[in-house]
Design a protein around this motif. Sequence first.
Motif, PDB file in Angstrom:
ATOM      1  N   PHE A 133     -36.013  -7.696 -63.840  1.00  9.49           N
ATOM      2  CA  PHE A 133     -36.804  -6.734 -64.614  1.00  9.49           C
ATOM      3  C   PHE A 133     -36.095  -5.383 -64.703  1.00  9.49           C
ATOM      4  N   PHE A 134     -35.596  -4.884 -63.573  1.00  9.99           N
ATOM      5  CA  PHE A 134     -34.930  -3.590 -63.591  1.00  9.99           C
ATOM      6  C   PHE A 134     -33.586  -3.659 -64.321  1.00  9.99           C
ATOM      7  N   ALA A 135     -32.896  -4.792 -64.231  1.00  7.07           N
ATOM      8  CA  ALA A 135     -31.650  -4.943 -64.982  1.00  7.07           C
ATOM      9  C   ALA A 135     -31.922  -4.906 -66.480  1.00  7.07           C
ATOM     10  N   LEU A 136     -32.975  -5.616 -66.920  1.00 11.60           N
ATOM     11  CA  LEU A 136     -33.343  -5.605 -68.336  1.00 11.60           C
ATOM     12  C   LEU A 136     -33.762  -4.212 -68.787  1.00 11.60           C
ATOM     13  N   LEU A 137     -34.507  -3.509 -67.919  1.00 12.35           N
ATOM     14  CA  LEU A 137     -34.935  -2.153 -68.252  1.00 12.35           C
ATOM     15  C   LEU A 137     -33.739  -1.228 -68.438  1.00 12.35           C
ATOM     16  N   TYR A 138     -32.758  -1.342 -67.575  1.00 15.56           N
ATOM     17  CA  TYR A 138     -31.566  -0.500 -67.679  1.00 15.56           C
ATOM     18  C   TYR A 138     -30.758  -0.848 -68.926  1.00 15.56           C
ATOM     19  N   PHE A 139     -30.675  -2.123 -69.256  1.00 17.99           N
ATOM     20  CA  PHE A 139     -29.922  -2.524 -70.439  1.00 17.99           C
ATOM     21  C   PHE A 139     -30.611  -2.027 -71.714  1.00 17.99           C
ATOM     22  N   VAL A 140     -31.955  -2.049 -71.723  1.00 20.02           N
ATOM     23  CA  VAL A 140     -32.688  -1.545 -72.881  1.00 20.02           C
ATOM     24  C   VAL A 140     -32.477  -0.040 -73.040  1.00 20.02           C
ATOM     25  N   VAL A 141     -32.484   0.673 -71.935  1.00 21.87           N
ATOM     26  CA  VAL A 141     -32.256   2.121 -71.982  1.00 21.87           C
ATOM     27  C   VAL A 141     -30.832   2.429 -72.422  1.00 21.87           C
ATOM     28  N   GLY A 142     -29.913   1.519 -72.129  1.00 28.63           N
ATOM     29  CA  GLY A 142     -28.520   1.721 -72.525  1.00 28.63           C
ATOM     30  C   GLY A 142     -27.574   1.915 -71.368  1.00 28.63           C
ATOM     31  N   ILE A 143     -28.084   1.807 -70.140  1.00 28.74           N
ATOM     32  CA  ILE A 143     -27.242   1.946 -68.955  1.00 28.74           C
ATOM     33  C   ILE A 143     -26.721   0.562 -68.584  1.00 28.74           C
ATOM     34  N   PHE A 183     -25.621  -3.035 -56.911  1.00 32.17           N
ATOM     35  CA  PHE A 183     -26.218  -1.708 -56.719  1.00 32.17           C
ATOM     36  C   PHE A 183     -27.745  -1.800 -56.762  1.00 32.17           C
ATOM     37  N   MET A 184     -28.286  -2.535 -57.706  1.00 29.19           N
ATOM     38  CA  MET A 184     -29.735  -2.677 -57.819  1.00 29.19           C
ATOM     39  C   MET A 184     -30.309  -3.499 -56.664  1.00 29.19           C
ATOM     40  N   MET A 185     -29.628  -4.592 -56.321  1.00 26.63           N
ATOM     41  CA  MET A 185     -30.136  -5.450 -55.259  1.00 26.63           C
ATOM     42  C   MET A 185     -30.177  -4.723 -53.921  1.00 26.63           C
ATOM     43  N   SER A 186     -29.217  -3.834 -53.681  1.00 23.53           N
ATOM     44  CA  SER A 186     -29.194  -3.116 -52.403  1.00 23.53           C
ATOM     45  C   SER A 186     -30.457  -2.286 -52.219  1.00 23.53           C
ATOM     46  N   GLY A 187     -30.933  -1.638 -53.275  1.00 25.78           N
ATOM     47  CA  GLY A 187     -32.155  -0.856 -53.162  1.00 25.78           C
ATOM     48  C   GLY A 187     -33.403  -1.712 -53.134  1.00 25.78           C
ATOM     49  N   ILE A 188     -33.418  -2.770 -53.943  1.00 22.84           N
ATOM     50  CA  ILE A 188     -34.607  -3.621 -54.030  1.00 22.84           C
ATOM     51  C   ILE A 188     -34.837  -4.392 -52.733  1.00 22.84           C
ATOM     52  N   PHE A 189     -33.779  -4.894 -52.109  1.00 20.92           N
ATOM     53  CA  PHE A 189     -33.934  -5.636 -50.859  1.00 20.92           C
ATOM     54  C   PHE A 189     -34.566  -4.770 -49.773  1.00 20.92           C
ATOM     55  N   VAL A 190     -34.051  -3.550 -49.624  1.00 19.36           N
ATOM     56  CA  VAL A 190     -34.587  -2.658 -48.587  1.00 19.36           C
ATOM     57  C   VAL A 190     -36.013  -2.250 -48.915  1.00 19.36           C
ATOM     58  N   PHE A 191     -36.267  -1.931 -50.185  1.00 18.85           N
ATOM     59  CA  PHE A 191     -37.610  -1.515 -50.596  1.00 18.85           C
ATOM     60  C   PHE A 191     -38.634  -2.615 -50.341  1.00 18.85           C
ATOM     61  N   MET A 192     -38.336  -3.837 -50.771  1.00 20.67           N
ATOM     62  CA  MET A 192     -39.298  -4.930 -50.619  1.00 20.67           C
ATOM     63  C   MET A 192     -39.515  -5.282 -49.157  1.00 20.67           C
ATOM     64  N   ASN A 223     -43.656   4.569 -53.126  1.00 20.21           N
ATOM     65  CA  ASN A 223     -42.274   4.237 -52.791  1.00 20.21           C
ATOM     66  C   ASN A 223     -41.557   3.488 -53.909  1.00 20.21           C
ATOM     67  N   MET A 224     -42.289   3.014 -54.910  1.00 20.38           N
ATOM     68  CA  MET A 224     -41.622   2.453 -56.082  1.00 20.38           C
ATOM     69  C   MET A 224     -40.663   3.471 -56.700  1.00 20.38           C
ATOM     70  N   ILE A 225     -41.061   4.754 -56.670  1.00 22.17           N
ATOM     71  CA  ILE A 225     -40.226   5.818 -57.214  1.00 22.17           C
ATOM     72  C   ILE A 225     -39.562   6.622 -56.102  1.00 22.17           C
ATOM     73  N   ALA A 226     -40.343   6.992 -55.072  1.00 21.94           N
ATOM     74  CA  ALA A 226     -39.859   7.909 -54.040  1.00 21.94           C
ATOM     75  C   ALA A 226     -38.761   7.312 -53.172  1.00 21.94           C
ATOM     76  N   SER A 227     -38.634   5.983 -53.143  1.00 22.47           N
ATOM     77  CA  SER A 227     -37.565   5.368 -52.351  1.00 22.47           C
ATOM     78  C   SER A 227     -36.192   5.607 -52.968  1.00 22.47           C
ATOM     79  N   GLY A 228     -36.152   5.946 -54.253  1.00 21.99           N
ATOM     80  CA  GLY A 228     -34.881   6.222 -54.905  1.00 21.99           C
ATOM     81  C   GLY A 228     -33.972   5.021 -55.041  1.00 21.99           C
ATOM     82  N   LYS A 229     -34.553   3.849 -55.113  1.00 22.50           N
ATOM     83  CA  LYS A 229     -33.729   2.641 -55.168  1.00 22.50           C
ATOM     84  C   LYS A 229     -32.958   2.511 -56.471  1.00 22.50           C
ATOM     85  N   MET A 230     -33.379   3.219 -57.508  1.00 19.68           N
ATOM     86  CA  MET A 230     -32.676   3.162 -58.792  1.00 19.68           C
ATOM     87  C   MET A 230     -31.831   4.411 -59.044  1.00 19.68           C
TER      88      MET A 230
END
Length: 273
Positions: free
Chosen positions: A53-63, A75-84, A192-199
């Motif tokens: 989901f986050f990969a698709l969101l970033y691709f839609v935004v253009g990143i 890079f994304m998995m490193s934040g998501i694993f710790v967050f979850m 923590n979805m936002i405050a964790s800074g995983k993205m």
Amino acid sequence: MFTQRRNRNFLDAIFTTLNLIYHQTVYNLRNNDRNAVMGLLFTIAQTAIFVGFFALLYFVVGIRSSPIRGDFILFMMSGIFVFMTHVQTVAQVSGSYSVGGGLAKHGPMNAAVMIAAAALAVLYRQMLSGIVILGLYHLAVTPITFYFFPGCLAIFLLGWFGGVCVGLVFVGLRPWMPKAVGIMTQVYQRVNMIASGKMFVANSLPNFVLPWFSWNPLFHVVDQLRGYLFVNYTPQKTDYHYAIWVFIGVLMVGLLINFAARKYESLSWGAAQ
């Protein structure tokens, strides 16, 4: 059969407690899903959907490239694993023990065993799902490397330990205000979805934005993990010592609350629920 088992010495008590934690952990793993394999596949699918989901969101935004010189998906998995791992540990520990629960009425069981088992069950699921996802990505997509794997593992466990500490506070407050604690747990997860800074990358955040995230120890944990994961990234605005001391302070508060709750908690408190 009707004789209560007594521990002969301190070592015997330790092995008895570890045996109880092991069996309770297995029970927790099998409690949600009757089939252990299906439960693991569900955890893997949940994490994979999160990453997709986050990969698709970033691709839609253009990143389409990582803010850190390295693999974008890693890079994304490193934040998501710790967050979850952190938020699921908080949720499971906060609901692990109640004086009115069926298992709590058995003599050998106690709050420490049930809390430890709930935390270990989450750690087992999340570590196994992370290994499977990283292994599939390594074999099917592109080879991955860790700059310093022991550091990555230590910081990952620090995020899990923080979840145990926060969950310990919630499980201590639950007898006093059960409905409010359920809401507080969900709010903590959503924040923590936002405050964790995983993205985000802490080094790239402007100084006027950094205070919105630097208060959160999970933000420091995620950024420090990336420092051990990527050879080209050195965290400059976060410190894992801050996370350690905050989590220890939260642990002490949680223990004090739990000692008070266990002293006064009564089965009659749940009569009106």
